[in-house]
Design an enzyme around this catalytic site. Structure first.
Site, short mmCIF file in Angstrom:
data_model
loop_
_atom_site.label_atom_id
_atom_site.label_comp_id
_atom_site.label_asym_id
_atom_site.label_seq_id
_atom_site.Cartn_x
_atom_site.Cartn_y
_atom_site.Cartn_z
CB CYS A 92 -0.98 -0.01 1.16
SG CYS A 92 -0.25 -0.28 2.76
CG ASP A 107 -7.91 3.17 1.65
OD1 ASP A 107 -6.79 2.64 1.54
OD2 ASP A 107 -8.74 2.84 2.51
CG HIS A 121 -5.47 -0.32 2.37
ND1 HIS A 121 -5.06 0.99 2.54
CD2 HIS A 121 -4.52 -1.09 2.95
CE1 HIS A 121 -3.90 1.00 3.20
NE2 HIS A 121 -3.56 -0.24 3.46
#
Length: 499
Positions: free
Chosen positions: A138, A382, A384
């Site tokens: 990430c 994000d 993720h």
């Protein structure tokens, strides 16, 4: 809260993370009792034994990949609430969401940001068994988004937005008026949740004005449409195939020189140097350089030597105005164990600057790419979310999975203090303006020590060996001799741990 000066903080994360990873590794076969230890046998048996850990690693990698694909392959969509009284800032642009036009501008701006997330089923990463970066990549993805934003402002027309941004699903956010006399505080106003609703826009209250940058008439979309080939080409550079210059395959390969490998966790400082090396080695960005600050200090003369092409001529030609555009990355630490609240106002002022291209960092154990804020909430993209790999080598590949329609926010108080701030300057004049604007933003901090500083001379005048363009590791911080032993005992979260 105890504050820690960035120039007096020492990055110990690389060593600590390596020790943590080492401690998590399973015992070697010789220590596993009768099931692992084998005495001297025939050479064929020895070769089988030598191959056994590789097979075990493959099985473990497949199980881990399968679990991460499930864990990050779906998400619960929740709408983020924005109030219509406070402006929303996105990298130098400000929006007051008190009418439909402003909401549409904000949505178009947000959706146009390039979104790079976990991917699965891409070609095997060399020297590993990984075909996905789920669960460990990430920070690399956050770094890719930061670099992508720098390339967008470098290559695309000014204030470019994706022409197809509004064709994505309705934006997943709601706008409300806090403590409204008609509605209870925090209750969403539905007409702003869907831009295609039939409700009429609300008039701007008397005496209130939209931020100046949003009152400018937006250029015709035909200009943005003409730039679409560049947009598509830029995304191919981040494709999940080995040849892509800024893809995860190349970044992992470059990271090996810093002691990293596929499956390891990366900190924002190491990712800054990986991005610098990736830009330096590829021919697709010859007009762009990346400078990484050292010791929370930007040495202006080092930037000039990196960007002023006339200095590389022999003899130097002062009349030559050739200048490389530059992305400046500044690894910093905004506190000890947690974010020092004294730096929040300074971070806000930095995100208000046109020259800022974002911040990579996150919250503890969770890397994010910060692009703006509203009130005391950071706005972020994000990484993720695990998506199937896209073959960017095909003509007219879909761009939809590279753009996000769901803005998310989190409190400043949850921000991990270890991060890297990015800036962009197109030419020498822009660099001088950057130094002045960022200097003013830094002076807004209530803390005694600034987040980072500018220095006129080269780094070697201050005891550093060469400039950051030749520096291969994460930035180290110079400490007085009597504080070195104390700093070694200070826990650092420079390397995030992702569970």
């Amino acid at each position: 809260m105890n504050s820690v000066s960035p120039s007096a903080a020492q990055y110990m994360g690389v060593v600590m993370q390596d020790e943590q990873v080492e401690s998590r590794r399973p015992p070697s076969l010789e220590r596993q009792g009768s099931f692992g230890f084998r005495g001297p046998q025939a050479s064929d048996a020895s070769r089988d034994t030598a191959r056994e850990p590789d097979e075990m690693d493959k099985v473990k990698a497949k199980l881990m990949s399968a679990w991460n694909n499930v864990k990050y392959g779906w998400t619960i969509k929740t709408k983020t609430s924005f109030n219509k009284i406070s402006p929303v800032t996105i990298l130098g642009h400000s929006y007051l969401l008190n009418n439909e036009d402003e909401v549409e501008r904000f949505r178009r701006d947000f959706v146009s940001r390039i979104w790079l997330t976990y991917r699965r089923e891409f070609p095997l990463l060399e020297g590993s068994t990984w075909t996905t970066d789920c669960g460990w990549g990430c920070m690399l993805r956050s770094g890719q988004m930061l670099l992508a934003q720098g390339l967008v402002v470098h290559l695309m027309p000014r204030d470019w937005t994706w022409p197809d941004a509004l064709q994505l699903t309705d934006v997943d956010f709601e706008v409300f008026r806090p403590r409204s006399p008609v509605r209870a505080g925090g209750v969403p106003i539905p007409s702003f949740g869907s831009l295609r609703g039939s409700s009429s826009p609300e008039k701007t209250p008397a005496g209130s004005q939209a931020p100046r940058c949003c009152q400018r008439k937006r250029p015709e979309s035909a200009r943005d449409r003409q730039a679409e080939p560049i947009h598509s080409k830029l995304i191919t550079w981040f494709g999940d195939q080995p040849p892509a210059p800024f893809g995860v395959h190349q970044l992992v390969e470059i990271g090996k020189s810093s002691g990293k490998k596929a499956g390891d966790w990366y900190g924002p400082s190491i990712v800054a140097h990986i991005l610098r090396k990736a830009v330096a080695k590829t021919p697709v960005a010859q007009s762009l350089a990346v400078y990484v600050a050292q010791d929370c200090t930007i040495y202006k003369e080092d930037v000039v030597h990196l960007c002023d092409l006339s200095l590389s001529q022999s003899p130097a030609d002062p009349s030559d105005q050739a200048w490389k555009s530059v992305i400046i990355l500044v690894p910093v630490r905004l506190g000890g164990e947690a974010l020092n609240p004294s730096y929040i106002e300074c971070v806000k002022n930095i995100l208000k600057l046109d020259c800022c291209i974002g911040i990579i960092g996150g919250k503890p154990k969770h890397s994010l790419y910060f692009i703006g804020f509203q009130d005391e909430q950071l706005l972020y993209l994000d990484p993720h979310f695990c998506q199937p790999v896209v073959d960017v080598a095909q003509a007219d590949f879909s761009l939809e999975s590279f753009h996000c329609s769901s803005p998310k926010k989190m409190p400043f108080s949850r921000m991990d203090p270890s991060c890297t701030i990015g800036f962009y300057a197109k030419n020498k004049k822009d660099f001088e303006s950057l130094c002045a604007a960022v200097g003013m933003a830094l002076s807004s901090s209530k803390e005694k020590y600034p987040i980072f500083t500018f220095v006129e001379g080269p780094g070697q005048d201050y005891g550093l060996e060469g400039d950051s363009s030749n520096h291969s590791g994460p930035s180290a911080h110079i400490l007085p001799p009597d504080t070195l032993s104390r700093s070694n005992n200070r826990r650092s979260s420079e390397e995030f741990v992702f569970l």
